[in-house]
Design a protein around this motif. Structure first.
Motif, short mmCIF file in Angstrom:
data_model
loop_
_atom_site.label_atom_id
_atom_site.label_comp_id
_atom_site.label_asym_id
_atom_site.label_seq_id
_atom_site.Cartn_x
_atom_site.Cartn_y
_atom_site.Cartn_z
N VAL A 105 40.48 34.36 33.78
CA VAL A 105 41.27 35.63 34.46
C VAL A 105 40.12 36.70 34.84
N VAL A 106 40.53 37.31 35.91
CA VAL A 106 39.72 38.33 36.77
C VAL A 106 40.65 39.68 36.62
N LEU A 107 39.92 40.46 35.78
CA LEU A 107 40.66 41.89 35.79
C LEU A 107 39.86 42.75 36.55
N CYS A 150 38.34 45.61 39.03
CA CYS A 150 37.84 46.95 39.16
C CYS A 150 36.91 47.12 40.05
N TRP A 151 37.02 48.15 40.73
CA TRP A 151 36.17 48.61 41.78
C TRP A 151 35.59 50.23 41.49
N PHE A 152 34.39 50.33 41.82
CA PHE A 152 34.04 51.90 41.75
C PHE A 152 33.18 52.12 43.37
N LEU A 209 30.42 39.83 33.32
CA LEU A 209 30.41 41.06 34.29
C LEU A 209 29.40 40.74 35.16
N ASP A 210 29.40 40.64 36.46
CA ASP A 210 28.30 40.25 37.38
C ASP A 210 27.60 41.39 37.66
N ILE A 211 26.25 41.52 37.02
CA ILE A 211 25.62 42.63 37.33
C ILE A 211 25.14 42.70 38.64
N GLY A 260 29.87 47.51 44.05
CA GLY A 260 30.50 48.13 43.11
C GLY A 260 31.78 47.45 42.55
N ASN A 261 31.61 46.06 42.56
CA ASN A 261 32.55 44.97 41.77
C ASN A 261 32.35 45.04 40.47
N ALA A 262 33.05 45.88 39.54
CA ALA A 262 33.01 46.10 38.23
C ALA A 262 34.01 45.08 37.57
N SER A 263 34.65 44.12 38.27
CA SER A 263 35.57 43.19 37.45
C SER A 263 34.94 42.65 36.30
N LEU A 264 35.90 42.21 35.53
CA LEU A 264 35.81 41.54 34.14
C LEU A 264 36.30 40.24 34.31
C1 NAG Z 1 34.54 40.52 42.23
O1 NAG Z 1 34.11 40.08 40.60
C2 NAG Z 1 34.71 39.12 40.21
C3 NAG Z 1 34.20 38.55 38.73
O2 NAG Z 1 33.16 38.37 38.87
C4 NAG Z 1 34.98 38.02 41.17
O3 NAG Z 1 35.82 36.92 40.51
C5 NAG Z 1 35.48 38.53 42.37
O4 NAG Z 1 35.44 37.14 43.49
C6 NAG Z 1 34.83 39.36 43.18
N1 NAG Z 1 35.34 39.90 44.12
C7 NAG Z 1 34.73 39.98 45.35
C8 NAG Z 1 35.85 40.45 46.37
O5 NAG Z 1 33.74 39.83 45.28
#
Ligand code: NAG
Length: 442
Positions: A187-189, A191-193, A241-243, A250-254
């Motif tokens: 699951v991807v949660l 979040c962007w900043f 978390l993809d550092i 700014g992709n802070a998705s979990l």
């Molecule tokens: C943002 O990060 C998530 C989790 O790492 C990843 O699954 C997703 O593809 C990324 N989104 C973009 C548009 O790069």
């Protein structure tokens, strides 16, 4: 050199044109201005709520179509803000209700007080203890929720003292504030900043924090201090978390590697800049439909008049919201509802999923189900409706049943006995009479 700047101007003019013609979604956003007023003598604070309007554009160069417009009736001109949002997140079409629509996006704007943060992973941002002169301004925060409920957005804005020209400095958003997932899948949660790179705070670093909250209990999932490039220690497993994406886009998705029932809850994505904080909340719901098991299957061959019990067990589902009903599909094509059956209590497995069953009692003497068909258990769950069937064969439907035959035999025997008895008694009384006549005669 001259040609480069001319080219730049042309590009900007072109961009401007595109924005004016196509950037139609960068319009006005209706908002509630909410301010806390200190109460008297420690009493709860009073809220002041006023209608407000934000005219949004992406840069100070771009034209603001409605800039010259008079504020609509009922809005104080002091509550009309002109917002410059280079991140364009306030320009999302879901923040504007279509003409004449009753449904409105939600928006609240509040005065914001910059302050040093106390959490460990953000404290280094304000380590020097000296607040920059840049903070001496009017600060506002706005939180918005789009029409489709998927977009949530939080911004921190700065205005020169007593000016109504606001600049977005920090913006955090999620395009999926409501996530439903099956069990066992990643699951991807979202979040962007975005941060204003011309702000002096930008140089000082940022921090990211994900917290989990469910029924009043919270815990830290992951936290990252970008200034020192350090992840906080947490006991949470299976999260990522993809550092590098954090720094680059700014992709802070979990990422939750494998959805489990215990993941159900609210996730708060917070972005810290020195003295500033913006956050959005994302709800995750794990929805797994049940697996059904019906027994006995097939049903023993039955006689009409007999009473049968069928059991339907639903397991592995979440959340605990299930309804059963039963149906009969006759071989002749008829469909009959058989009611809800008797529902058992629920049990919870170690993985958090539930099981529950329904028992159906079929009195074949009272219902006409024909000669054969399928008894079907239907389980209705938010994750989907599931059904399973067992075959039913009824014999002796057209002729009399065993009980009927036995009753008839009994009745026949009884009648025979009665006739026998009567004839015997009749013959008896006849012979007595003749006896007495004979005696008289003697
Ligand atoms: C943002 O990060 C998530 C989790 O790492 C990843 O699954 C997703 O593809 C990324 N989104 C973009 C548009 O790069």
């Amino acid at each position: 050199m001259a040609s480069t700047s001319t080219l730049y101007i042309f590009v900007m003019l072109g961009l401007n044109y595109i924005l004016q013609v196509h950037g139609t979604s960068c319009l006005a956003v209706e908002c509630w201005f909410v301010q806390e007023k200190p109460g008297h003598g420690g009493f709860p604070v009073a809220m002041r709520q006023e209608k407000s309007l934000m005219f949004v554009r992406m840069s100070s160069d771009s034209m603001e179509a409605e800039y010259q417009q008079e504020p609509p009736a009922g809005i104080d001109s002091a509550r009309v803000y002109h917002v410059i949002d280079p991140s364009a997140s306030l320009c999302s079409s879901s923040l504007h209700s279509p003409e004449g629509s009753v449904k409105k996006p939600q928006c609240e704007i509040n005065p914001f007080l910059p302050q040093p943060s106390i959490v460990k992973w953000a404290a280094p941002l304000t380590g020097s203890g000296q607040s920059p002169i840049y903070l001496e301004a009017d600060w506002f925060s706005a939180s918005l929720r789009g029409l489709n409920e998927h977009l949530v957005l939080s911004t921190v804005m700065r205005a020169e003292k007593t000016s109504n020209e606001l600049n977005v400095i920090l913006s955090v958003s999620s395009t999926s504030a409501l996530v439903r997932s099956r069990l066992g899948v990643p699951v991807v949660l979202n979040c962007w900043f975005w941060m204003e790179s011309s702000s002096p705070l930008f140089e000082l670093g940022f921090a990211v924090e994900w917290r989990y909250q469910f029924r009043g209990v919270g815990r830290l999932i992951v936290a990252y201090d970008a200034k020192n490039d350090r992840l906080a220690e947490t006991s949470e497993e299976g999260v990522e978390l993809d550092i590098s994406a954090l720094h680059q886009t700014g992709n802070a998705s979990l990422l939750l590697e494998e959805a489990q029932v215990r993941h159900t809850g609210t996730y708060i994505c917070s972005i810290y800049l020195p003295y500033l904080l913006a956050q959005v909340a994302i709800d995750l719901e794990i929805v797994e439909p049940p697996s059904l098991f019906i027994s006995p299957s097939p049903l023993p061959i039955s006689f009409s008049g007999q009473t049968l019990t069928v059991q339907c067990e639903a397991s592995g589902f979440s959340p605990l919201s299930l309804e059963f009903h039963w149906e009969f599909f006759g071989v002749d094509g008829t469909v009959q509802p058989l009611g809800k059956g008797a529902m058992s209590g629920h049990r919870q497995a170690t993985d958090g999923t539930f099981s529950q069953s329904s028992r159906l009692t079929l009195d074949l003497g009272k219902m006409d189900l024909g000669q054969a068909g399928e008894v079907t258990c239907v389980a209705v769950h938010p994750g989907g409706t599931r059904r399973t069937s067992t075959t039913l064969n009824i014999i002796g439907v057209s002729g009399p049943t065993i009980e009927d035959s036995m009753a008839m035999v009994a009745v026949a025997l009884g009648l025979y006995g009665l006739i026998k008895l009567c004839s015997w008694m009749l013959s008896r009384s006849g012979s007595i009479d003749t006896d007495s006549v004979e005696k008289k005669d003697k």
